[in-house]
Design a protein around this motif. Structure first.
Motif, PDB file in Angstrom:
ATOM      1  N   GLY A 278       0.841  -1.153   0.155  1.00  0.00           N
ATOM      2  CA  GLY A 278      -0.056  -0.093  -0.158  1.00  0.00           C
ATOM      3  C   GLY A 278       0.782   1.325  -0.102  1.00  0.00           C
ATOM      4  N   GLU A 351      -3.625   2.001  -3.670  1.00  0.00           N
ATOM      5  CA  GLU A 351      -4.910   2.165  -2.956  1.00  0.00           C
ATOM      6  C   GLU A 351      -5.532   0.801  -3.171  1.00  0.00           C
ATOM      7  N   ARG A 352      -5.345   0.211  -4.188  1.00  0.00           N
ATOM      8  CA  ARG A 352      -5.940  -0.990  -4.468  1.00  0.00           C
ATOM      9  C   ARG A 352      -5.230  -2.116  -3.403  1.00  0.00           C
ATOM     10  N   ARG A 354      -3.989  -1.341  -0.231  1.00  0.00           N
ATOM     11  CA  ARG A 354      -4.784  -1.116   0.946  1.00  0.00           C
ATOM     12  C   ARG A 354      -6.131  -1.685   0.993  1.00  0.00           C
ATOM     13  N   GLU A 355      -6.980  -1.572  -0.328  1.00  0.00           N
ATOM     14  CA  GLU A 355      -8.336  -2.151  -0.152  1.00  0.00           C
ATOM     15  C   GLU A 355      -7.945  -3.742  -0.006  1.00  0.00           C
ATOM     16  N   ILE A 356      -7.380  -4.520  -0.709  1.00  0.00           N
ATOM     17  CA  ILE A 356      -7.174  -5.829  -0.533  1.00  0.00           C
ATOM     18  C   ILE A 356      -6.800  -6.158   0.852  1.00  0.00           C
ATOM     19  N   ASP A 358      -7.326  -4.613   3.629  1.00  0.00           N
ATOM     20  CA  ASP A 358      -8.401  -4.486   4.736  1.00  0.00           C
ATOM     21  C   ASP A 358      -9.557  -5.643   4.588  1.00  0.00           C
ATOM     22  N   THR A 359      -9.815  -5.928   3.381  1.00  0.00           N
ATOM     23  CA  THR A 359     -10.568  -7.062   3.122  1.00  0.00           C
ATOM     24  C   THR A 359     -10.227  -8.253   3.582  1.00  0.00           C
ATOM     25  N   GLU A 362      -9.759  -7.971   7.554  1.00  0.00           N
ATOM     26  CA  GLU A 362     -11.350  -8.361   8.494  1.00  0.00           C
ATOM     27  C   GLU A 362     -11.488  -9.804   8.204  1.00  0.00           C
ATOM     28  N   ASP A 436     -12.473  -8.261  -6.576  1.00  0.00           N
ATOM     29  CA  ASP A 436     -13.297  -8.626  -5.300  1.00  0.00           C
ATOM     30  C   ASP A 436     -14.017 -10.032  -5.016  1.00  0.00           C
TER      31      ASP A 436
END
Length: 458
Positions: A278, A351-352, A354-356, A358-359, A362, A436
């Protein structure tokens, strides 16, 4: 599949998981039998299926199985396999020329890659970059530069570290089997300090950064002698060591210890660098500015390329002829690297990542709450892991369970990698081009594998 019917890779590949045979299937088994007659037994694949096409977030094998890719060729195809900007630039260069040797006839794309790395690397002041063929070669050259610049021999590394498979980098690597067993004697003047590994720090994660930093300072002052140490070499996140994210503040403490003693800091970003976490470089998460930084893996989208970027006065300390190599900075690989930077910028891949992350964190956190065999969930961006332990509360490593979970994932169409000093870590390094839907499907397959394998072991 015959040569005439080969699948087209890259992002055009259908983004679906599909298991149509046992794993490995009949065609892969034929090729594995052939491999055994041609290739040494020391080369062994994590998922022994032969690949026909890769792209987006899937790998398609010779039997038509389509696997969700949580490996990226060990963090190499970060921007996606056969990403458009990478393949187009590399293909165009192939038509111009394949090689001259930069030491004989230089070419501009080498300069372009160096300029980009100098611009991006969090090294203070004026910078220089050299290009090489691999991560191990980058580390070797960083050590050479540090020794030439300081006139000192000693290199300090850490527990759980992995830096390569050459003689020097084997010496720097911590894990004995399979990387070092039977290959000694090793290079001298290598010293090892404890890593700030929060999950396994004896007095708890809250003491980890301070105590590990103090152990490093004691090693330098009492055993090595600071005046004998050229550099401290550290991974900002240990990859092969098990995606070990050092305790917060540890890396900055290491930098302070080095500065106070006139010792250079080399950060090995070979697995963690180039947008994987990220940020362009993982050490940026801690605000660390190294003297030298090494990159490879994700740098050229699958083509062999590594680099050392460092403070100009250090890089220029090596005499003429002291750096270089026949293939180092190959022009096709240089164009591929420029394509990687283009893909990162055009598609906002940091940014992608970071999104990966986070998913994944979680989902894995919820999984960890319901499965006591998951001792730790950790990572940054698209560089995530779980550490599997025996369910007795003692944190005893569970490598057999880890291997079974990985095998079940493979049988159900998900590629995962194992790692860690104890062989009990599942690491996840998906390409940033993964959808996703595939990411969540892969996490679901992983959860089912852990549920079934931990139940069967109870």
């Amino acid at each position: 599949m015959s040569g005439a019917s080969r699948l087209v890779g890259g992002p055009e590949l259908p983004q679906v998981r599909r298991v149509v045979s046992e794993i490995p299937g009949p065609r892969s088994r034929e090729l594995l039998a052939r491999q055994r007659t041609l290739v040494p037994a020391g080369l062994r694949a994590a998922l022994p299926v032969f690949v026909e096409a890769v792209g987006g977030g899937v790998i398609v094998d010779a039997d038509g199985n389509s696997f969700i890719d949580f490996g990226s060729g060990i963090a190499v195809t970060t921007v996606g396999n056969s990403a458009a900007a990478v393949t187009e630039r590399a293909a165009a260069q192939l038509h111009r020329f394949t090689h001259t040797c930069f030491l004989v006839n230089p070419y501009e794309s080498y300069l372009d890659v160096c300029e980009k790395l100098n611009e991006l690397a969090p090294v203070p002041g004026e910078k220089r970059t050299i290009l090489v063929n691999s991560g191990a070669e980058a580390v070797e050259n960083a050590v050479k530069i540090a020794r030439a610049a300081t006139g000192r021999p000693g290199i300090v590394v850490f527990d759980h570290a992995f830096h390569g498979r050459t003689l020097l980098t084997m010496s720097l690597t911590a894990k004995n089997k399979p990387y070092k067993q039977g290959f000694g004697p090793f290079a001298p003047e290598v010293h090892r300090a404890p890593m700030a590994y929060p999950y396994r720090w004896p007095t708890g994660p809250e003491n980890c950064a301070e105590e590990a930093a103090q152990a490093l300072a004691d090693l330098l002052d009492r055993q090595v002698g600071a005046e004998n140490a050229a550099a401290v070499l550290v991974e900002p996140i240990q990859g092969e060591g098990g995606i070990v994210v050092p305790a917060p503040g540890f890396l900055s403490k290491v930098a302070t210890i080095c500065r106070a003693r006139g010792i250079l800091l080399i950060v090995d970003e070979i697995q963690a660098g180039i947008a994987r976490t990220g940020r362009m470089f993982a050490c940026e998460h801690e605000g660390v500015q190294p003297d030298l930084i090494t990159t490879a893996k994700g740098l050229a989208g699958g083509l062999p390329l590594g680099a050392v970027t460092g403070r100009a006065e250090l890089m220029d300390a090596v005499p003429t002829g002291g750096l270089g190599g026949t293939y180092s900075g190959n022009p096709v690989a240089c164009e591929a690297a420029l394509g990687v930077f283009e893909e990162i910028e055009t598609h906002d891949l940091m940014e992608r990542a970071r999104e990966i992350g986070d998913t994944m964190l979680e989902h894995l956190g919820v999984l960890g709450d319901t499965h006591p065999v998951i001792g730790d969930v950790r990572g940054r961006g698209a560089m995530v892991a779980i550490e599997l332990v025996e369910p007795d509360g003692e944190r005893f490593p569970a490598p057999d369970l880890t291997a079974r979970v990985a095998r079940r994932c493979h049988e159900n169409g998900l590629l995962v990698l194992t790692a860690g000093s104890y062989g009990n870590v599942l690491r996840f390094l998906p390409p940033l081009s993964i959808s996703d839907d595939l990411l969540e499907e892969g996490l679901s397959i992983l959860g089912e594998a852990i549920t079934k394998e931990s139940a069967s072991a109870a």
